[in-house]
Structure formats: structure tokens, C-alpha cells
Design a protein around this motif. Structure first.
Motif, PDB file in Angstrom:
ATOM      1  N   MET A  75       0.830  -1.199   0.000  1.00  0.00           N
ATOM      2  CA  MET A  75       0.000   0.000   0.000  1.00  0.00           C
ATOM      3  C   MET A  75       0.866   1.251   0.000  1.00  0.00           C
ATOM      4  N   ASN A  76       0.292   2.358  -0.415  1.00  0.00           N
ATOM      5  CA  ASN A  76       0.985   3.633  -0.404  1.00  0.00           C
ATOM      6  C   ASN A  76       1.382   3.991   1.014  1.00  0.00           C
ATOM      7  N   GLY A  89     -11.415  -6.545  -4.721  1.00  0.00           N
ATOM      8  CA  GLY A  89     -10.838  -5.379  -5.359  1.00  0.00           C
ATOM      9  C   GLY A  89     -11.312  -4.028  -4.869  1.00  0.00           C
ATOM     10  N   PHE A  90     -12.088  -3.983  -3.798  1.00  0.00           N
ATOM     11  CA  PHE A  90     -12.507  -2.689  -3.266  1.00  0.00           C
ATOM     12  C   PHE A  90     -11.289  -1.964  -2.683  1.00  0.00           C
ATOM     13  N   PRO A  91     -11.104  -0.684  -2.985  1.00  0.00           N
ATOM     14  CA  PRO A  91      -9.920   0.028  -2.505  1.00  0.00           C
ATOM     15  C   PRO A  91      -9.984   0.398  -1.032  1.00  0.00           C
ATOM     16  N   ALA A  92     -11.192   0.468  -0.494  1.00  0.00           N
ATOM     17  CA  ALA A  92     -11.371   0.831   0.914  1.00  0.00           C
ATOM     18  C   ALA A  92     -12.556   0.071   1.465  1.00  0.00           C
ATOM     19  N   PRO A 105      -4.517  -5.308   1.989  1.00  0.00           N
ATOM     20  CA  PRO A 105      -4.086  -4.263   1.054  1.00  0.00           C
ATOM     21  C   PRO A 105      -5.227  -3.331   0.660  1.00  0.00           C
ATOM     22  N   VAL A 106      -5.898  -2.772   1.681  1.00  0.00           N
ATOM     23  CA  VAL A 106      -6.988  -1.829   1.464  1.00  0.00           C
ATOM     24  C   VAL A 106      -6.896  -0.724   2.505  1.00  0.00           C
TER      25      VAL A 106
END
Length: 274
Positions: free
Chosen positions: A1-2, A37-40, A76-77
């Protein structure tokens, strides 16, 4: 993750399309949503509470909420956590919890002003809570929830005027809130008006099946669409009906997922006194 989850999460509220936020109730549901695949993802206080045999919105699940948050930040969200009313009465207690979640890797929190007795926290008190959290953890995305419409909806009361929510929303933004959440606000005219009133502050709406569509909420200017307890309730319904149709071949699955009140009542056998 960023390396900057807080900045990433904030950007999702100002993207071309609204942030669709699915809400998890345990590690498995969070992992499945992340894998899809949801980012959050957020957490649902009802799901967390009822899965633990406890009532929602009573401040009973502080430890369960913390444990879930510490676990799912490994995914990873980006993660935002529903902390009900803050699991503490004093503003500094809520701020300390927010700092603990931030240190664990959480990007945001949702704080509500509804109380277990069906009332709203005094406006001045909730202002102080939000201000204390933002002073302690400025980078944490605070989604300030007002239950003006929610309490009326679950209690069967009259829908309050939009001004009731707007007054609180504007006060919470002055206190430092990064977003405003008004569950059970369903009238399109009111949603559009509140979007205009809030300006650059994102409005979060609770998705209501049969009343909302993602595209229409986007057209109205909503920036965040939460699933709340819907996924949890739908999962319960599907699991029970699947078991029933296995035992009763040919039976038609029953109706819709349980309502909030029906799901809440599932904790009754575990909390009732003898």
C-alpha cells in the motif's frame, strides 16, 4: 500500500465517482471484500456487535472493534472504523481511541451522535468530541455522523426537517470533520440541498435498496456511499435460506434480508438476564 493511506483515503472522497464503501463485520468478510478489489472498506458496528452476541450502539464492543481494526489493517486496502459514539463519554477518551486506531494503521473513523436511549448527544458535546479527535490526530479522516433521520427511521417517528441535520452537519464541519454522514436521509431533494450546503465537504449517504441507485446518488453530488449493515444482514439471510432449502428441497427462499431491528434482536438471547 501507499505510504500515505490517509491522503489516499481522502482522495477517494474527491474522485470522479463516489466512493462505494462496503462494510465488513469480521476478518473473513474484510478479506473477501479486499480480494474482490474494493480500494477501501469500513466496519459495521451492527455486524461487529451482533456477531459477538452484543447489542449495537451501546458502547459494548470497544475491544471487539479494536481487535478487528488491528487485524484488517494488514489487508491491502484502506480501512475506516465505525466507533459508534466513541466508546467513551469524555472528548479526550474518544481522542485517545482515535489515536490508538491511527497508530494501528486505520485511515478514518466514523463517529455518531445518536445515543442508546434514542436521543442525540448535545450539539456542544459532539462538537467538542470531534474537535478533540482532530486536534489529537489531524490526519485521520473523521466522518461525522448525525442520527437526526436514523433515530426517526428505526423508531418509527416522523422524518425531521432537513434543517435538523444541516445544523449539526455544519457544526461538525466547523469542529474539523472531514466528511458528514446522514443515514436514513433518502429524499433526493434533501440530499441535493445538503450537498450544496456542505460545499467541498463530502456527504456520505447510507445506501437504501429500492430507494437509491449508485448512479443517481452520484448525480446528486454524494461523495461516499456506505453499505452499513446491509451486507451483514444479506449474508445472514442467504446463509439461513440456503440451509433451509437444503433441508426442504423445492422450498422458496423467504423474503428479504432482516431489517436492522430484526438483526439487532439476534443478540437478545445472549444479553437477556434470567
Amino acid at each position: 500500500m501507499n505510504a500515505s493511506p490517509h491522503a489516499d483515503f481522502r482522495r477517494l472522497h474527491h474522485a470522479e465517482r463516489p466512493l462505494l464503501l462496503p462494510n465488513a463485520w469480521d476478518h473473513a468478510s474484510a478479506a473477501a471484500l479486499a480480494r474482490r478489489g474494493f480500494p477501501a472498506i469500513g466496519t459495521t458496528s451492527l455486524g461487529v456487535a451482533v456477531a459477538a452476541g452484543l447489542p449495537d450502539a451501546t458502547g459494548a464492543t470497544r475491544e471487539q472493534t479494536l481487535a478487528l481494526a488491528r487485524g484488517i489493517v494488514r489487508l491491502p486496502v484502506l480501512v475506516t472504523v465505525d466507533i459508534e459514539g466513541g466508546f467513551g463519554e469524555r472528548p479526550e477518551e474518544v481522542a485517545a481511541l482515535a489515536a490508538e486506531l491511527d497508530e494501528a494503521g486505520v485511515a478514518g473513523v466514523n463517529i455518531e451522535d445518536g445515543r442508546p436511549d434514542g436521543t442525540l448527544a448535545p450539539l456542544t458535546h459532539q462538537y467538542a468530541v470531534i474537535a478533540a479527535v482532530k486536534e489529537r490526530v489531524p490526519r485521520l479522516f473523521v466522518n461525522a455522523r448525525t442520527d437526526t433521520h436514523w433515530l426517526a427511521a428505526i423508531g418509527g417517528g416522523m422524518t425531521p426537517p432537513l434543517a435538523a441535520a444541516a445544523e449539526r452537519a455544519e457544526a461538525y464541519v466547523r469542529a474539523g470533520a472531514d466528511g458528514v454522514f446522514v443515514p436514513a436521509l433518502t429524499a433526493e431533494r434533501d440530499i441535493a440541498a445538503l450537498v450544496r450546503d456542505l460545499g467541498e465537504t463530502p456527504l456520505n449517504i447510507l445506501f437504501a435498496p429500492g430507494r437509491h441507485t449508485y448512479d443517481r446518488l452520484a448525480e446528486l453530488g454524494v461523495r461516499r456511499i456506505s453499505c452499513g449493515s446491509l451486507l451483514f444482514r444479506a449474508a445472514l439471510h442467504r446463509a439461513v435460506e440456503l440451509a433451509w432449502t437444503i433441508a426442504h428441497p423445492g422450498a422458496d427462499p423467504a423474503g428479504d434480508p432482516p431489517s436492522y431491528a430484526e438483526a439487532q434482536s439476534l443478540s437478545d438471547p445472549f444479553t437477556a438476564t434470567t
